[in-house]
Design an enzyme around this catalytic site. Structure first.
Site, PDB file in Angstrom:
ATOM      1  N   ARG A  25       0.811  -1.223   0.000  1.00 15.80           N
ATOM      2  CA  ARG A  25       0.000   0.000   0.000  1.00 15.80           C
ATOM      3  C   ARG A  25       0.848   1.277   0.000  1.00 15.80           C
ATOM      4  NH1 ARG A  25       0.587   2.544   4.618  1.00 15.80           N
ATOM      5  NH2 ARG A  25       1.348   1.312   6.374  1.00 15.80           N
ATOM      6  N   GLU A  63       6.648   4.891  24.352  1.00 11.35           N
ATOM      7  CA  GLU A  63       5.481   4.643  23.504  1.00 11.35           C
ATOM      8  C   GLU A  63       4.483   3.738  24.220  1.00 11.35           C
ATOM      9  OE1 GLU A  63       4.596   3.143  18.952  1.00 11.35           O
ATOM     10  OE2 GLU A  63       5.894   1.923  20.231  1.00 11.35           O
ATOM     11  N   TRP A  85       5.672   8.589  15.588  1.00 10.46           N
ATOM     12  CA  TRP A  85       4.312   8.652  15.064  1.00 10.46           C
ATOM     13  C   TRP A  85       4.047   9.915  14.239  1.00 10.46           C
ATOM     14  CZ3 TRP A  85       0.403   5.250  14.728  1.00 10.46           C
ATOM     15  CH2 TRP A  85       0.495   4.063  15.484  1.00 10.46           C
ATOM     16  N   TYR A 127      -4.312   2.472  19.045  1.00  6.84           N
ATOM     17  CA  TYR A 127      -4.059   1.529  20.137  1.00  6.84           C
ATOM     18  C   TYR A 127      -4.646   1.895  21.496  1.00  6.84           C
ATOM     19  CZ  TYR A 127      -0.616  -0.470  16.906  1.00  6.84           C
ATOM     20  OH  TYR A 127      -0.016  -1.039  15.819  1.00  6.84           O
ATOM     21  N   ARG A 200      -0.049  -8.705  13.106  1.00  3.46           N
ATOM     22  CA  ARG A 200      -0.536  -9.057  11.766  1.00  3.46           C
ATOM     23  C   ARG A 200       0.421  -8.614  10.673  1.00  3.46           C
ATOM     24  NH1 ARG A 200      -1.992  -4.727   8.813  1.00  3.46           N
ATOM     25  NH2 ARG A 200      -2.245  -2.808   9.999  1.00  3.46           N
ATOM     26  N   SER A 201       1.118  -7.487  10.901  1.00  2.00           N
ATOM     27  CA  SER A 201       1.992  -6.895   9.892  1.00  2.00           C
ATOM     28  C   SER A 201       3.259  -6.415  10.584  1.00  2.00           C
ATOM     29  CB  SER A 201       1.287  -5.721   9.204  1.00  2.00           C
ATOM     30  OG  SER A 201       2.147  -5.074   8.278  1.00  2.00           O
ATOM     31  N   VAL A 202       4.407  -6.812  10.045  1.00  5.16           N
ATOM     32  CA  VAL A 202       5.664  -6.575  10.746  1.00  5.16           C
ATOM     33  C   VAL A 202       6.709  -5.972   9.821  1.00  5.16           C
ATOM     34  CG1 VAL A 202       7.422  -7.591  12.228  1.00  5.16           C
ATOM     35  CG2 VAL A 202       5.167  -8.688  12.031  1.00  5.16           C
ATOM     36  N   ASP A 203       7.060  -4.718  10.050  1.00  7.47           N
ATOM     37  CA  ASP A 203       8.222  -4.102   9.409  1.00  7.47           C
ATOM     38  C   ASP A 203       9.435  -4.681  10.143  1.00  7.47           C
ATOM     39  OD1 ASP A 203      10.392  -2.469   8.796  1.00  7.47           O
ATOM     40  OD2 ASP A 203       9.230  -0.624   8.801  1.00  7.47           O
ATOM     41  N   LEU A 242      10.294  -7.156   4.808  1.00  8.72           N
ATOM     42  CA  LEU A 242      11.300  -6.112   4.664  1.00  8.72           C
ATOM     43  C   LEU A 242      10.884  -5.216   3.517  1.00  8.72           C
ATOM     44  CD1 LEU A 242      14.593  -8.192   4.944  1.00  8.72           C
ATOM     45  CD2 LEU A 242      13.919  -6.349   6.502  1.00  8.72           C
ATOM     46  N   TYR A 243      10.908  -3.908   3.725  1.00  4.07           N
ATOM     47  CA  TYR A 243      10.682  -3.000   2.610  1.00  4.07           C
ATOM     48  C   TYR A 243      11.876  -3.075   1.652  1.00  4.07           C
ATOM     49  CZ  TYR A 243       6.537  -1.085   4.743  1.00  4.07           C
ATOM     50  OH  TYR A 243       5.273  -0.951   5.260  1.00  4.07           O
ATOM     51  N   ALA A 297       8.271   3.677   5.855  1.00  3.47           N
ATOM     52  CA  ALA A 297       7.325   3.736   4.750  1.00  3.47           C
ATOM     53  C   ALA A 297       5.964   4.126   5.318  1.00  3.47           C
ATOM     54  CB  ALA A 297       7.231   2.392   4.051  1.00  3.47           C
TER      55      ALA A 297
END
Length: 298
Positions: A25, A63, A85, A127, A200-203, A242-243, A297
């Protein structure tokens, strides 16, 4: 015994070598695998603050403490020099106003101008809002963290000790839907508190290291509040990626040998889960390799 950090390094290697490459995305593109697990034993005070690059653990703890306040505005974070953020509200400001303001100038206005912060510093119901003020269909707010502490104290054998942030009705209003979305807890018969975090999503280069630290800090606080000892942190990743502009940095990190993991402890017993401050955390023996820079990103 194999160094625990090799679990993370193995994930880096697996994504580099076998990851499925596609556009995401953000438009940057990723290389990803689906489904991964790492386990860290916290019982002797050792904590998973990665050593193959410097992790800014203080930022991750700050955080987590901000999440626990239920806050959704970046102003308190910026006043604590936490800038992780800023990218999302800054992008919204530039898009909606057409002004190409610099990030430092934008952050300074958020810090100094309460009205500007109220308008442009909001992230939506992210969150903390879901953890502490989940809005039910009956209009009543639910404090998932307070309920969790109560259950840990009164019914530690429960299999329902969890909280999450995936509120379907409010996803569209969030600057970023929750990535680390479900935290489940388990108490052993000898009083150890285990945590399983599903993300669910991991950089993998930038995000995972922070998530390990934040989850650890929370586990220490919860254990103390419930009169328990820290046990295992089990981290489960869904889309682990990984980006494409992080591949060289990942290779650099893989070239380094892990050093001994540090230890983290709480310096006082807080009155409640809402009473912790950053100064309550102490990390000893952290001697990492140098930091590795990479772009976020958005």
């Amino acid at each position: 015994m194999r160094h625990p950090e090799h679990q993370y390094l193995d994930l880096l290697s697996q994504v580099l070598e076998k990851g499925d490459e596609r556009i995401d995305r953000t438009g940057v593109g990723t290389r990803s695998i689906f489904g991964a697990m790492v386990r860290f034993d916290l019982s002797d005070g050792t904590v998973p603050i990665l050593t193959t690059k410097r992790v800014y653990w203080k930022t991750a703890v700050k955080e987590m403490l901000w999440f626990l306040t239920g806050g959704t505005n970046i102003q308190p974070l910026l006043r604590e020099n936490v800038r992780i953020w800023s990218d999302w509200p800054l992008a919204a400001y530039r898009r909606e106003t057409g002004q190409d303001i610099s990030q430092p100038d934008f952050e300074q206005r958020i810090v100094e101008d309460d009205a500007f912060a109220a308008r442009w510093g909001e992230l939506g119901p992210v969150y903390g809002k879901q953890w502490r003020r989940w809005l039910g269909s009956d209009g009543r707010e639910h404090d998932q963290i307070a309920d969790l502490v109560k259950t840990l104290r009164e019914n530690p054998s429960s299999r329902r000790m969890l909280f999450h942030g995936w509120n379907v009705a409010e996803l569209g209003s969030m600057a970023l839907p929750p990535c680390h979305m479900v935290y489940q807890y388990h108490v052993t018969s000898d009083g150890r508190l285990n945590c399983l975090l599903f993300q669910r999503s991991v950089d993998l280069l930038l995000g995972a290291a922070f998530n390990y630290v934040g989850a650890t800090a929370l586990q220490l606080m919860l254990a103390q509040q419930a009169g328990l000892r820290p046990g295992e942190l089990v981290w489960v990743g869904g889309d682990v990626h990984l980006y494409l502009n992080h591949l060289d940095q990942a290779r650099e990190q893989l070239s380094r040998d892990p050093r001994p993991l540090p230890k983290m402890k709480l310096l006082r017993h807080a009155d409640s889960i809402d009473d912790y401050r950053f100064e309550d955390f102490e990390v000893e023996g952290y001697d990492p390799h140098p930091a590795i820079k990479a772009d976020v990103a958005v």
